[in-house]
Motif scaffolding. Structure first.
Motif, short mmCIF file in Angstrom:
data_model
loop_
_atom_site.label_atom_id
_atom_site.label_comp_id
_atom_site.label_asym_id
_atom_site.label_seq_id
_atom_site.Cartn_x
_atom_site.Cartn_y
_atom_site.Cartn_z
N ASP A 191 12.54 -8.31 -20.71
CA ASP A 191 13.26 -7.41 -19.79
C ASP A 191 12.31 -6.34 -19.26
OD1 ASP A 191 15.61 -8.77 -20.12
OD2 ASP A 191 16.62 -7.22 -21.28
N ILE A 192 11.49 -5.80 -20.14
CA ILE A 192 10.57 -4.72 -19.76
C ILE A 192 9.60 -5.19 -18.68
CG2 ILE A 192 8.65 -3.32 -20.59
CD1 ILE A 192 10.16 -3.17 -23.30
N ILE A 193 9.02 -6.37 -18.87
CA ILE A 193 8.06 -6.89 -17.89
C ILE A 193 8.72 -7.07 -16.53
CG2 ILE A 193 6.76 -8.97 -17.28
CD1 ILE A 193 5.98 -9.16 -20.27
N ASN A 194 9.92 -7.62 -16.51
CA ASN A 194 10.61 -7.84 -15.24
C ASN A 194 10.99 -6.53 -14.55
OD1 ASN A 194 11.43 -10.84 -14.50
ND2 ASN A 194 11.40 -10.69 -16.74
N LEU A 195 11.30 -5.52 -15.33
CA LEU A 195 11.67 -4.23 -14.75
C LEU A 195 10.44 -3.45 -14.27
CD1 LEU A 195 14.43 -3.16 -17.28
CD2 LEU A 195 14.78 -3.58 -14.84
N LEU A 196 9.39 -3.43 -15.08
CA LEU A 196 8.20 -2.66 -14.73
C LEU A 196 7.47 -3.23 -13.52
CD1 LEU A 196 6.57 -1.73 -18.17
CD2 LEU A 196 8.00 -0.32 -16.70
N PHE A 197 7.46 -4.56 -13.40
CA PHE A 197 6.66 -5.17 -12.35
C PHE A 197 7.52 -5.78 -11.24
CE2 PHE A 197 4.01 -5.13 -16.15
CZ PHE A 197 2.88 -4.48 -15.64
N GLU A 198 8.75 -5.32 -11.14
CA GLU A 198 9.61 -5.78 -10.04
C GLU A 198 8.92 -5.52 -8.70
OE1 GLU A 198 14.14 -5.12 -8.27
OE2 GLU A 198 13.27 -3.65 -9.64
N GLY A 199 8.88 -6.56 -7.88
CA GLY A 199 8.20 -6.44 -6.59
C GLY A 199 6.74 -6.80 -6.63
N SER A 200 6.19 -6.98 -7.83
CA SER A 200 4.78 -7.33 -7.97
C SER A 200 4.62 -8.60 -8.81
CB SER A 200 4.00 -6.17 -8.61
OG SER A 200 2.61 -6.38 -8.45
N ILE A 201 5.59 -9.52 -8.65
CA ILE A 201 5.61 -10.76 -9.41
C ILE A 201 5.61 -11.94 -8.44
CG2 ILE A 201 6.88 -12.20 -11.05
CD1 ILE A 201 8.15 -9.64 -12.15
N LYS A 202 4.72 -12.87 -8.66
CA LYS A 202 4.70 -14.11 -7.87
C LYS A 202 5.27 -15.24 -8.71
CE LYS A 202 1.75 -17.33 -5.34
NZ LYS A 202 0.42 -17.58 -4.71
N CYS A 203 6.16 -16.03 -8.13
CA CYS A 203 6.75 -17.17 -8.83
C CYS A 203 5.93 -18.43 -8.56
CB CYS A 203 8.20 -17.38 -8.39
SG CYS A 203 9.33 -16.11 -8.99
N VAL A 204 5.68 -19.20 -9.59
CA VAL A 204 4.92 -20.45 -9.48
C VAL A 204 5.79 -21.61 -9.94
CG1 VAL A 204 2.69 -19.31 -9.74
CG2 VAL A 204 3.92 -20.11 -11.77
N SER A 205 5.28 -22.82 -9.75
CA SER A 205 6.03 -24.03 -10.09
C SER A 205 6.46 -24.04 -11.55
CB SER A 205 5.15 -25.26 -9.81
OG SER A 205 5.73 -26.43 -10.36
N ASP A 206 7.68 -24.54 -11.79
CA ASP A 206 8.17 -24.54 -13.17
C ASP A 206 7.47 -25.57 -14.05
OD1 ASP A 206 9.33 -26.88 -12.27
OD2 ASP A 206 11.33 -26.42 -13.02
N LYS A 207 6.59 -26.39 -13.49
CA LYS A 207 5.82 -27.30 -14.34
C LYS A 207 4.84 -26.53 -15.22
CE LYS A 207 2.00 -28.37 -11.13
NZ LYS A 207 1.32 -29.45 -10.38
N PHE A 208 4.60 -25.25 -14.87
CA PHE A 208 3.71 -24.41 -15.66
C PHE A 208 4.44 -23.56 -16.70
CE2 PHE A 208 1.03 -24.85 -11.72
CZ PHE A 208 0.07 -25.66 -12.31
N ASN A 209 5.73 -23.72 -16.78
CA ASN A 209 6.53 -23.11 -17.86
C ASN A 209 7.85 -23.86 -17.86
OD1 ASN A 209 7.92 -21.58 -19.73
ND2 ASN A 209 7.52 -19.61 -18.74
#
Length: 291
Positions: A191-209
């Motif tokens: 939760d902390i990571i998603n809140l702190l870096f909101e707007g600075s996150i790039k989504c990649v293919s789900d084959k990598f997670n």
């Protein structure tokens, strides 16, 4: 060089060993360097990790978390029973690395590597701080936190310099403390990571997670997509090393896992796992019969 970080304690030595070996087996070990926080690792555990990495021509570096930081982390509530305190270490790793490390791939220990991770490590972040894959329950978690999207923190590609620029260490510690005071954090550090870096996150293919294998119906109807997973993440409290686990990749995981467990554990696994699987399917049958 691919810089890979993970965080574990002595209770997670076998899963961490599987992560390390499966990664090295599918990638050139001489091009991989591992980093992990050593505070919760015994000398015996470190020796086990050393034997694995040296066998592939790789290296592993042990980082000591300062005591004053550990004291701060000890105050945090995890929120999820199967996540250990070591999970919070990922939030401080960027500050403890050598200054020449500018890019880091963080991996949880409940992961199996099935292919080449170089394409992920080379991903263009497009000015973002981190890259990751949407969580299996992304929509639900994003709504809970009132954010646009929610990634799973088990696989993170990190621009180390940008991370530290956005949040110097003292500031990130204060920000975390503030979040705990003002928000209900059900998923702890994720939760902390998603809140702190909101707007600075790039989504990649789900084959990598790849997390969708926990849906049996999805696995059945998308067999080819399941096979293409590069990084398989065993999310939730059910893990492939528990006897009740009967999802895809269990056999592939066991091929590594059996090298690091005792004969007694192997016997328990093969005696009780079939029983658990039968019980699981009987329960599915009973639920279905009520419809």
């Amino acid at each position: 060089m691919i810089n890979v970080a993970f965080c574990a304690d002595d209770k997670y030595v076998v899963p961490a060993s599987v992560l390390i070996e499966s990664l090295l087996e599918h990638n050139d070990g001489s091009d991989v360097a591992f980093y992990t926080v050593a505070n919760d690792l015994s000398a015996g555990t470190r020796e086990k990790f050393n034997r694995i990495v040296t066998g592939y021509g790789s290296t592993i570096h042990y980082i000591e978390m300062p005591n004053d930081i550990l004291n701060v982390i000890s105050e945090y509530k995890i929120g999820v029973s199967y996540i250990s305190r070591a999970a919070f270490y990922r939030l401080l790793l960027p500050y403890l690395l050598d200054s020449d490390i500018q890019r880091l791939l963080y991996l949880d220990c409940d992961i199996l590597i099935q292919g080449d991770i170089q394409p992920l490590f080379d991903t263009d972040l497009d000015g973002k701080t981190i890259a990751g894959v949407l969580d299996f329950s992304s929509t639900l978690f994003a709504e809970r936190l009132h954010i646009d999207k929610y990634i799973n923190s088990g696989v993170l590609l990190i621009d180390v310099d940008r991370w530290k620029s956005l949040y110097p260490m003292e500031e990130i510690l204060n920000a975390i403390k503030k979040l705990y005071m003002e928000r209900e954090l059900q998923q702890g550090d994720q939760d902390i990571i998603n809140l702190l870096f909101e707007g600075s996150i790039k989504c990649v293919s789900d084959k990598f997670n790849f997390q969708r294998h926990i849906s049996k119906s999805f696995s059945w109807h998308h067999k080819e997509l399941v096979k293409k997973a590069v990084i398989v993440h065993f999310i939730t409290g059910r893990k492939p090393w528990t006897y009740a686990y009967c999802y895809p990749y269990t056999r592939a995981y066991y091929a590594y896992w059996k090298q690091y467990i005792t004969t007694k554990t192997k016997m328990k696994y093969w005696v009780f796992k079939p029983i658990a699987v039968v019980k699981n399917w009987l329960c599915v049958g009973r639920k279905g019969s009520k419809k």
